[in-house]
Scaffold this active site. Structure first.
Site, PDB file in Angstrom:
ATOM      1  N   CYS A  94     -29.875   0.875  96.551  1.00 23.72           N
ATOM      2  CA  CYS A  94     -29.352   1.201  97.883  1.00 23.72           C
ATOM      3  C   CYS A  94     -28.068   2.026  97.846  1.00 23.72           C
ATOM      4  O   CYS A  94     -27.555   2.414  98.888  1.00 23.72           O
ATOM      5  CB  CYS A  94     -29.152  -0.082  98.691  1.00 23.72           C
ATOM      6  SG  CYS A  94     -30.692  -1.008  98.887  1.00 23.72           S
ATOM      7  N   HIS A 100     -21.003  -1.086 103.681  1.00 28.23           N
ATOM      8  CA  HIS A 100     -22.411  -1.252 103.276  1.00 28.23           C
ATOM      9  C   HIS A 100     -23.069  -2.289 104.184  1.00 28.23           C
ATOM     10  O   HIS A 100     -24.152  -2.051 104.709  1.00 28.23           O
ATOM     11  CB  HIS A 100     -22.482  -1.683 101.814  1.00 28.23           C
ATOM     12  CG  HIS A 100     -23.879  -1.829 101.305  1.00 28.23           C
ATOM     13  ND1 HIS A 100     -24.746  -0.766 101.230  1.00 28.23           N
ATOM     14  CD2 HIS A 100     -24.567  -2.913 100.854  1.00 28.23           C
ATOM     15  CE1 HIS A 100     -25.911  -1.176 100.743  1.00 28.23           C
ATOM     16  NE2 HIS A 100     -25.824  -2.473 100.510  1.00 28.23           N
ATOM     17  N   GLU A 113     -18.127  -7.990 100.324  1.00 31.67           N
ATOM     18  CA  GLU A 113     -17.581  -6.666 100.633  1.00 31.67           C
ATOM     19  C   GLU A 113     -16.245  -6.788 101.361  1.00 31.67           C
ATOM     20  O   GLU A 113     -15.288  -6.065 101.042  1.00 31.67           O
ATOM     21  CB  GLU A 113     -18.554  -5.842 101.462  1.00 31.67           C
ATOM     22  CG  GLU A 113     -18.043  -4.432 101.740  1.00 31.67           C
ATOM     23  CD  GLU A 113     -19.043  -3.520 102.417  1.00 31.67           C
ATOM     24  OE1 GLU A 113     -18.784  -2.299 102.478  1.00 31.67           O
ATOM     25  OE2 GLU A 113     -20.095  -4.014 102.878  1.00 31.67           O
ATOM     26  N   LYS A 172     -25.479  -0.073 110.029  1.00 35.58           N
ATOM     27  CA  LYS A 172     -26.801  -0.669 109.781  1.00 35.58           C
ATOM     28  C   LYS A 172     -27.185  -1.645 110.891  1.00 35.58           C
ATOM     29  O   LYS A 172     -28.362  -1.998 111.017  1.00 35.58           O
ATOM     30  CB  LYS A 172     -26.825  -1.382 108.437  1.00 35.58           C
ATOM     31  CG  LYS A 172     -26.844  -0.462 107.227  1.00 35.58           C
ATOM     32  CD  LYS A 172     -26.988  -1.254 105.940  1.00 35.58           C
ATOM     33  CE  LYS A 172     -26.962  -0.360 104.715  1.00 35.58           C
ATOM     34  NZ  LYS A 172     -25.616   0.165 104.414  1.00 35.58           N
ATOM     35  N   HIS A 199     -31.473  -0.957 107.472  1.00 34.57           N
ATOM     36  CA  HIS A 199     -31.094  -0.574 106.110  1.00 34.57           C
ATOM     37  C   HIS A 199     -32.128   0.403 105.561  1.00 34.57           C
ATOM     38  O   HIS A 199     -33.267   0.028 105.285  1.00 34.57           O
ATOM     39  CB  HIS A 199     -31.004  -1.831 105.242  1.00 34.57           C
ATOM     40  CG  HIS A 199     -30.426  -1.596 103.890  1.00 34.57           C
ATOM     41  ND1 HIS A 199     -29.997  -0.358 103.459  1.00 34.57           N
ATOM     42  CD2 HIS A 199     -30.208  -2.451 102.837  1.00 34.57           C
ATOM     43  CE1 HIS A 199     -29.529  -0.465 102.222  1.00 34.57           C
ATOM     44  NE2 HIS A 199     -29.650  -1.707 101.830  1.00 34.57           N
ATOM     45  N   PHE A 227     -29.106  -3.138  94.404  1.00 33.91           N
ATOM     46  CA  PHE A 227     -29.611  -4.128  93.452  1.00 33.91           C
ATOM     47  C   PHE A 227     -29.343  -3.633  92.023  1.00 33.91           C
ATOM     48  O   PHE A 227     -29.515  -2.452  91.721  1.00 33.91           O
ATOM     49  CB  PHE A 227     -31.117  -4.324  93.627  1.00 33.91           C
ATOM     50  CG  PHE A 227     -31.503  -5.241  94.757  1.00 33.91           C
ATOM     51  CD1 PHE A 227     -30.573  -5.742  95.645  1.00 33.91           C
ATOM     52  CD2 PHE A 227     -32.840  -5.609  94.935  1.00 33.91           C
ATOM     53  CE1 PHE A 227     -30.939  -6.589  96.675  1.00 33.91           C
ATOM     54  CE2 PHE A 227     -33.222  -6.462  95.962  1.00 33.91           C
ATOM     55  CZ  PHE A 227     -32.280  -6.950  96.829  1.00 33.91           C
TER      56      PHE A 227
END
Length: 414
Positions: free
Chosen positions: A163, A303, A314, A334, A339, A400
């Site tokens: 991502c 993010h 985060e 998002k 996403h 990931f």
């Protein structure tokens, strides 16, 4: 090193099929989440996603060409076409040996792969594969097709960092231009993951929201009731070029990119470091690369996927970098787009660039009950956009495997 500027943008998103519609929807706090129409979800835990709306690729691509491309490549070609048009590019009068493509996709032609393997299994093992199966599936094909379409013979490759993918692509393009290896690079990312295998796989890892009764509010970053991300699809394209090249061709300069930082959590297969170690290092690296201090950032596009662990880690990293500043506006777009996986970084970079251009910070929607430890220390720009002078904007993306990419954009000044 050379200055690098942004001269064109293209967007294909769940809340707008071009840059202007996308930005208008962001500012108005529009959600792109709705029940999935691409397949029967009756047996799936998650039955909704952020799909493209009122979109037909044949409005943009000839049928004979479209059949050779997976959706992720179709999305790439269409968004790039808009960016090139907006940048007023005439390739025939430019040195195409010095123009490249660095594109990103996390999953490539996963829809094609699923379809072909399913047809193989249903055919009792008879190997009747589409001759375009491999070129439709491979993750690097979009960058190749873009270069073929426009005859661009410069640097050409694809980044994959889950991502963080398209943010990584943007940073790579930025670097190659400022190193003098290219005059212009088309960059960004595309993803077409809304299919049985993607939704089923993310459901199995318990990453997706299952708020099927009210999908429009399912993506709720930083909210104590968040239960996972909402999958999205689409593409974002950005034209980067050296400042001198843009000036020479009298290009419409939108903004400047001044920094990029990459790091790794080195912690877990899918989970983020609980103290946000990678995010912290990525943001610091971007600030150092841009040669600015944290207090010069006016807007941070986080993010913030709406996962329990990810959002918290985060914000811990953000506090470590920025402290408890009232100046910094944060938002999680998002909450509106969902996403877009490998395409998220490109679409969110466009949000940052438009924020700089418009002096408007888009909101975080849906989030009501903010995590108590962060409720009073961050300006999360909840529910409504914020008009303010935006000179510097930062974009965070994490993937990931612990991949981290952070980019910094600046208001253009001659």
């Amino acid at each position: 090193m050379k200055r690098v500027v942004i001269t064109g943008l293209g967007a294909l998103t769940p809340i707008g099929n071009n840059v202007n519609d996308f930005w208008k929807s962001l500012v108005n706090g529009k959600s792109g989440a709705a029940p999935i129409t691409k397949f029967d979800t009756s047996k799936f835990k998650t039955k909704f996603a952020c799909e493209l709306k009122d979109f037909d690729p044949l409005d943009h691509i000839e049928k004979a060409e479209a059949r050779k491309y997976d959706l992720f490549t179709q999305y790439a070609v269409i968004s790039v076409e808009e960016a090139i048009k907006n940048a007023n590019i005439n390739f025939e009068i430019l040195n195409k040996n010095r123009i490249g493509v660095i594109w990103g996709s996390g999953n490539g032609g996963i829809g094609t792969f699923q379809q072909q393997v399913t047809e193989f299994a249903q055919g009792n093992g008879t190997p009747r594969f589409n001759p375009f199966f491999i070129p439709k599936m491979i993750v690097d094909i979009a960058s190749g097709i873009i270069s073929i379409k426009y005859g661009l013979r410069g640097i050409n490759f694809t980044t994959v960092s889950a991502c963080a993918t398209s943010n990584t692509a943007i940073i790579d393009a930025f670097n190659y231009i400022r190193w003098g290896k290219a005059d212009m690079i088309i960059t960004g990312g595309s993803e077409a993951p809304i299919n049985e295998s993607s939704v089923g796989g993310f459901n199995a890892s318990k990453a997706l929201s299952t708020l099927n009764e009210n999908p429009q509010i399912a993506s709720r970053p930083f909210d104590i009731n968040r239960d996972g991300f909402v999958m999205g699809e689409g593409a974002g394209a950005i034209i980067l070029e050296s400042h001198e090249h843009a000036i020479k061709r009298n290009a419409p300069i939108i903004a400047e990119i001044i920094g990029g930082g990459m790091a790794a959590d080195a912690y877990h297969l899918t989970g983020t470091h609980p103290e946000g170690e990678g995010a912290y290092l990525g943001m610091l690296a971007a600030l150092e690369d841009a040669n600015i201090s944290a207090n010069e950032i006016d807007y941070l596009n986080t993010h913030a996927t709406s996962t329990p662990q990810g959002d918290t880690s985060e914000l811990i990293a953000v506090e470590r970098v920025f402290g408890r500043q009232s100046k910094l506006n944060i938002s999680a777009t998002k909450s509106m787009t969902g996403h877009l996986l490998g395409a998220a970084g490109a679409v969110e970079a466009i949000a940052c660039i438009k924020a700089i251009q418009s002096n408007i910070v888009p909101p975080t929607i849906n989030s009501v009950d903010i995590e108590p430890e962060f409720k009073n220390i961050f300006n999360l720009t909840l529910h409504q956009p914020k008009q303010k002078q935006v000179n510097h904007a930062m974009s965070n993306t994490f993937g990931f495997g612990g991949h981290i990419a952070t980019s910094i954009f600046k208001k253009y000044m001659e």
